[in-house]
Design a protein around this motif. Sequence first.
Motif, PDB file in Angstrom:
ATOM      1  N   VAL A  19       0.462  -1.235  -0.193  1.00 13.06           N
ATOM      2  CA  VAL A  19      -0.048   0.207   0.034  1.00 13.06           C
ATOM      3  C   VAL A  19       0.897   1.066  -0.022  1.00 13.06           C
ATOM      4  CG1 VAL A  19      -1.724   1.327   0.747  1.00 13.06           C
ATOM      5  CG2 VAL A  19      -1.827  -1.082   1.931  1.00 13.06           C
ATOM      6  N   LEU A  21       0.639   4.993   0.170  1.00 11.78           N
ATOM      7  CA  LEU A  21      -0.446   6.526   0.793  1.00 11.78           C
ATOM      8  C   LEU A  21       0.291   7.577   0.125  1.00 11.78           C
ATOM      9  CD1 LEU A  21      -0.613   5.466   4.905  1.00 11.78           C
ATOM     10  CD2 LEU A  21      -1.241   4.722   2.945  1.00 11.78           C
ATOM     11  N   THR A  91      -2.619   8.354   8.734  1.00 10.13           N
ATOM     12  CA  THR A  91      -2.227   7.752   7.819  1.00 10.13           C
ATOM     13  C   THR A  91      -3.670   6.693   8.000  1.00 10.13           C
ATOM     14  OG1 THR A  91      -0.874   8.231   9.883  1.00 10.13           O
ATOM     15  CG2 THR A  91       0.375   8.547   7.889  1.00 10.13           C
ATOM     16  N   VAL A  95      -4.754   3.730   5.249  1.00  6.90           N
ATOM     17  CA  VAL A  95      -5.069   2.585   5.222  1.00  6.90           C
ATOM     18  C   VAL A  95      -5.573   1.956   5.126  1.00  6.90           C
ATOM     19  CG1 VAL A  95      -3.154   0.258   6.771  1.00  6.90           C
ATOM     20  CG2 VAL A  95      -2.375   2.151   6.227  1.00  6.90           C
ATOM     21  N   ARG A  99      -8.286  -1.347   2.574  1.00  7.20           N
ATOM     22  CA  ARG A  99      -8.635  -3.135   3.328  1.00  7.20           C
ATOM     23  C   ARG A  99      -9.335  -3.865   2.496  1.00  7.20           C
ATOM     24  NH1 ARG A  99     -11.357  -3.934   8.822  1.00  7.20           N
ATOM     25  NH2 ARG A  99     -11.578  -5.837   8.965  1.00  7.20           N
ATOM     26  N   VAL A 111       3.269  -1.482   3.800  1.00  8.03           N
ATOM     27  CA  VAL A 111       2.656   0.351   3.818  1.00  8.03           C
ATOM     28  C   VAL A 111       4.216   0.956   3.637  1.00  8.03           C
ATOM     29  CG1 VAL A 111       2.022   2.534   4.974  1.00  8.03           C
ATOM     30  CG2 VAL A 111       0.677  -0.385   6.087  1.00  8.03           C
ATOM     31  N   LEU A 207      -1.634   5.750  11.769  1.00  2.05           N
ATOM     32  CA  LEU A 207      -0.573   4.383  11.724  1.00  2.05           C
ATOM     33  C   LEU A 207      -0.343   3.825  13.151  1.00  2.05           C
ATOM     34  CD1 LEU A 207      -1.491   2.335   9.648  1.00  2.05           C
ATOM     35  CD2 LEU A 207       0.589   2.745   8.448  1.00  2.05           C
TER      36      LEU A 207
END
Length: 478
Positions: A19, A21, A91, A95, A99, A111, A207
Motif C-alpha cells: 500500500v 499512501l 495515515t 490504510v 482494506r 505500507v 497509523l
Amino acid sequence: MKQTDNSEPPSTRGRVGVVILAAGQGTRMRSRLPKVLHPIAGLPMVRQVVDVGRAIDPAIVVLVVGHAAEQVTAAAGDGLSIVYQADQRGTGHAVLQAREALEGRSDLVVVLYGDTVLVQPATLERMTAAAERAPIVLLTGIVEDPSGYGRIERDLDGRVLRIVETREGAGELETREIWAGVVVYQSAWLWEHVGRLPRSASDEIYLTDLVAVAVQEGREVVALHPPDMVELAGINTQAQLADVNRVAQDRIRGRLMDCGVRMPDPTTVYVDSGVDVEGDVVLHPNTHLQGRTRVAAGTEIGPNSIVRDSDLGRDCRVVASVLEACVVGHGVTIGPFAHLRAGATIEDGVELGNYAEVKASRIGAGSRMHHFGYVGDADVGRDTNVGAGTVTCNYDGQAKHHTSVGDGVFIGSDTMLVAPVSLGDGARTGAGSVVTRDVKPGQLVVGIPARPVPGRSASPPGPRDADGFMPSAGDASR
Ligand code: UD1
Ligand code: CA
C-alpha cells in the motif's frame, strides 16, 4: 542505465501486498504542485516509490490517492489498484481505505509513504522475512535531526513501546531514533486492528498508534535498521526534497561509473532515473541527461549540455549544446551551442557547429552545417554542405512548409530557402541567394530571387523559361 537489482530472489514466503499512501497535499512544501508529484531524479516522487514497491514482486500494489487524485494516479504508472481517500484524515485512515482492495489477497501488507523514496528493495525483503514472527516490523534508525518524524520510545530493556508523533510531544523524548514511514504487517493482525484506532488530539487517525496496540497485547514489535540511514529520509520540505534528490543522483552516478561511464566531476552531472548510458561514455561537468535518453558507447557529452528524451549513437561528441527528442547516429559532432529540437534525425558522421538549429528534419550522413543557421521541416541528403547563415524559411505566417535538399548539394552562405522548395542532387546556391523555386540536380542558382547561371550548371541541356529555369511540374502553383 539499467536499474541494478540488489534485491534477493522473489520471496517464496507469504503473498505480499503493498500500500502506498499518497493522498496528502504536502502543505509544508509550500508549492502548488502536490508533494508526491515533485521530481526525484526526473521521476515524480510517487513513481519512485511505486518502483520500489514493485521491485519486491508483490501480488498487488494499492495506491491511496486523494488530493489531486487524477494527476497523482497518472504519474504513478500502470497496473496499480487505485483507492480514493476523500478526506485526508490521517495515515491510519488512509490504510483503512485500502482494506477492501487488499483483505484476503495477501498474508503480509507493506505500507510505504509516498514521500519516502530512498528505501531499498533489499531492506523491504529483510522486513517481510522478519514479519514471519511479529505482527509489526518497523524500519527505524538514529538520525542527526529527528524533528518532524515519529520517534521510537523503548522500555529499559530496549523493547519498542510506541511511536510518538511530533504533535504528541516527540520533541520531549531524548531519543533520536525515528520511524521511516515504512512498515510491514501481518495482514490478519492489521485488518483486525486498524479499524479500531482512536482519533488523535488533532482529530486524525495515526497509523503509528498500532505499535502501542500490539505492545499492549503482549506482541513483539520488531524495529529493523537499514544498512544506510539515508533510506529513512522523508520529504516534507523543499530542503528535504533537495537532500533526497542528491542521494538519488549519487546512486545513479555510482551505478553508471560501476558500468564504466567516466565523469571527471560527478557532482555536476545529473542523470534521470529512466536514462540508459553504456560504458565508455564520458560525461563532462554540467551535463544533464533527462527523460528517456539513451547514450551509446564511446560518446562524449559536455561540458554544459542538456540532452532530453534523445537517442545518441556511438562515438559522438556533444559540446555545450541542447538536444531534445532527437535521434543522432554514430560519429556525429555537435556544438558548441547547437540546438536540436523535436524530430531532428541526424545521421552518421554529420557535423553540426555553432548555433546550428535543427527541427523536425533529417540531416543525411556526412553532411555539414558548421555555422549558424536554421533547418526546419526539411530533408537534407548525404554529403551536403549547409553554408553559414542558411535558413529554411518554413513558415509563411500561416502554415509550415517542407524543404527538400538532395545529396552532395552545396548551399552557399546566407542562402534563404523559401519553402516549399527543393534542391536536386549536386545543386549549388550562391552566397546570399533567396531560393523561391525548385533547383534542378547540378544546377547553380544565384541572386534574389535566385536564378540559374547560364553555362554554370552541371544539369543536362533543355528548354528554359524567361528566368532561365527548366520547366517543372511545381511551376504552375508558383
Ligand atoms: C509520518 C509518520 C511519522 C513518520 C514519518 C516518516 C504518522 C502519523 N506519522 O509523519 O511517524 O516518522 O511519516 O516520514 O503516520 N497521507 C495520506 N492520507 C492522509 C495523510 C497522509 O495518504 O490522510 C500520506 C501523505 O500523502 C504522505 C504520507 O501519507 O505521502 C505521510 O504523510 P505525512 O503528512 O507526510 O506524515 P508525516 O508528518 O511526515
Ligand atoms: Ca512525511
